[in-house]
Design an enzyme around this catalytic site. Structure first.
Site, PDB file in Angstrom:
ATOM      1  CD  GLU A   1       4.412  83.631  42.047  1.00  0.00           C
ATOM      2  OE1 GLU A   1       3.266  83.155  42.263  1.00  0.00           O
ATOM      3  OE2 GLU A   1       5.293  83.019  41.407  1.00  0.00           O
TER       4      GLU A   1
ATOM      5  CD  GLU B   1       5.044  78.959  43.685  1.00  0.00           C
ATOM      6  OE1 GLU B   1       4.496  77.974  43.132  1.00  0.00           O
ATOM      7  OE2 GLU B   1       4.437  80.002  43.961  1.00  0.00           O
TER       8      GLU B   1
END
Length: 500
Positions: free
Chosen positions: A295, A177
């Site tokens: 995710e 991320e």
């Protein structure tokens, strides 16, 4: 269910062959966050603990769940993590502050323990590298430690630490991320892309056959979604195998809208796939980069927002211990349908997370681990690993909102039918045309449903919401059944071998 629930007819038929469901679509994610590792995977004092300190009852449920690959150790945690803190004699490992989740990390569980846990669970390890505050040199050190047979300082250290054979980790995530301002080491797309490219190129000098995952967007609502993927992939497309993307879904009070979350996932995956295709065309690359949805889940983070401002540094606090409902389980089932519908472009998917932290498995000290509601659709769909995926076309009237994906075993001897009714008020009378598959009989049919869509499982009542037998009928190749509102079902149909 109430036989008087209004029902609407839904006719379904296989519409197209999508591809093969890669077993890696049924992955999960373990982060050093809350009680995910300590008290989840690793609990030396638990009555079920193995000699290594792994919770035995959790291991049993992980095997039952059908998980195939697990990503570790983060997540936000990895961007501040030094892998060297988590290897060697436990009594010599340092205690560190984790700034990602504002906790104390004891480092009694690290790379070697994780790989050993994966061997016990029968899953493939997927290691994430610190490209937040870390760098290529640290990544190469972990790669050498994990995968080199011996004869160097780092590989000999692994041997001395109790792992004489290389861990042979094939899947590596180039950070986490990096597009998020919350991430330690957050940077621009250009800066991250260069860091990832340098790291990937160096790793390929060690082993060209490694599979590398480059960071994409952490959510489709990020202002850089699309442009981040394009810029990062343009720099790295000939060095990586997969493009990561993350997405979570929230029940914000409109249950009918929440139950349609898979529509958003369909659009998200279509957009990511289109961006990959665009970059491939623009760069004239011949590399076949796929999506790693590493995710995804449903997640009500209200409690986290309330607790986080008051958090103090402590070891393994209770963070994000979501109590999932029947409605959550139906959404998880439909998200899995979406992943199957994109089996031609998605090669890896990891439900976040596995135990205690927004996971399908919960574990309390001294009590048996139990299955959350979301455990059941995942376990059912995971049985489609390696199957051919058939999308379905629906003709519905009267307010029904049924979704369906059919998968066919490699030998064609059976099919799995995964169905959901997303309507909050209307039952669905399903008629699924399976004549192309030469169906012979229904071998098993189960329904996940409760009168209250907010019903949950707890440590004291772990079987409040579980699959129960479902009445079906198979006539002239058509499978007939009824789905109550807010429900999930899986049917196994025996077919003539090679029926498609």
């Amino acid at each position: 269910m109430d036989d008087h629930t209004p029902a609407a007819p839904v006719r379904l038929r296989p519409a197209r062959r999508i591809g093969t469901a890669n077993p890696r679509l049924f992955g999960s994610f373990v982060e050093h966050l809350g009680r995910g590792v300590y008290g989840g995977l690793y609990a030396p004092g638990d009555p079920s603990a193995t000699p290594e300190g792994f919770r035995g009852d959790v291991l049993e449920l992980v095997r039952e769940l059908g998980v195939t690959v697990v990503r570790y150790p983060g997540g936000n945690f990895v961007s501040g993590y030094d892998w060297r803190d988590g290897v060697g004699p436990r009594d010599a490992r340092p205690r560190r502050l984790d700034l990602a989740w504002k906790t104390v990390e004891p480092n009694t569980f690290g790379t070697d323990e994780f790989v050993a846990w994966c061997r016990h669970a029968g899953v493939e390890p997927m290691l994430a590298l610190n490209l937040g505050l870390g760098d290529a040199r640290s990544a190469l050190g972990l790669l050498e430690y994990a995968n080199h047979p011996g004869g160097t300082t780092l590989s000999d250290a692994r041997v001395a630490n109790g792992s004489p054979e290389p861990h042979d980790v094939r899947l590596w995530c180039l950070g986490n991320e990096a597009d998020g301002p919350w991430q330690l080491g957050h940077s621009s797309a250009a800066a991250y892309a260069e860091r990832a490219a340098v790291t990937a190129a160096a790793m390929r000098r060690f082993d060209p056959a490694l599979e590398l995952v480059v960071v994409g967007s952490s959510h489709e609502r990020m202002p850089t979604f699309g442009t981040w993927e394009r810029e990062v992939l343009t720099r790295t497309i000939d060095l990586v195998d997969h493009l990561s993307c993350h997405i979570y879904f929230y029940d914000e009070g409109d249950r009918a809208r929440f139950l349609r979350s898979s529509d958003m996932l369909d659009r998200f995956l279509d957009d990511v796939a289109a961006t990959i295709a665009h970059v491939r065309a623009a760069t004239r690359s011949e590399r076949d980069v796929s999506i790693s949805l590493d995710e995804w889940n449903v997640w009500n983070y209200t409690s986290y927002d309330e607790i986080e401002p008051r958090r103090v540094f402590e070891e393994a606090p209770r963070i994000l211990e979501e109590q999932y409902t029947l409605a959550d389980a139906v959404v998880v089932g439909t998200l899995l349908q979406s992943i199957l519908r994109h089996a031609d472009v998605v090669a890896i998917a990891a439900m976040a997370q596995l135990v205690n932290v927004i996971g399908p498995i919960r574990a309390e000290p001294g009590r048996p681990a139990w299955r959350q509601t979301t455990f059941h659709p995942f376990a059912a769909v995971a049985r489609s690993a390696g199957h051919t995926v058939l999308d379905t076309a629906a003709d519905a009237t009267g307010g029904a909102d049924a979704t369906c994906v059919v998968t066919v075993s490699p030998g064609g001897d059976h099919a799995l039918v995964h169905l959901a009714n997303r309507s909050t008020t209307t039952a669905a009378d399903i008629a699924l045309d399976l004549r192309e598959l030469a169906p012979r009989s229904v071998e098993h049919a189960e329904l996940l449903w409760a009168p209250d869509p907010a019903a949950t499982n707890t440590v004291d009542d772990p079987d409040a919401v579980v699959p129960r037998p479902l009445d079906t009928r198979l006539d002239d190749g058509t499978l007939a059944l009824r789905l109550p509102p807010v429900s999930w079902a899986t049917v196994r149909v025996r077919c003539a071998t090679g029926g498609r």
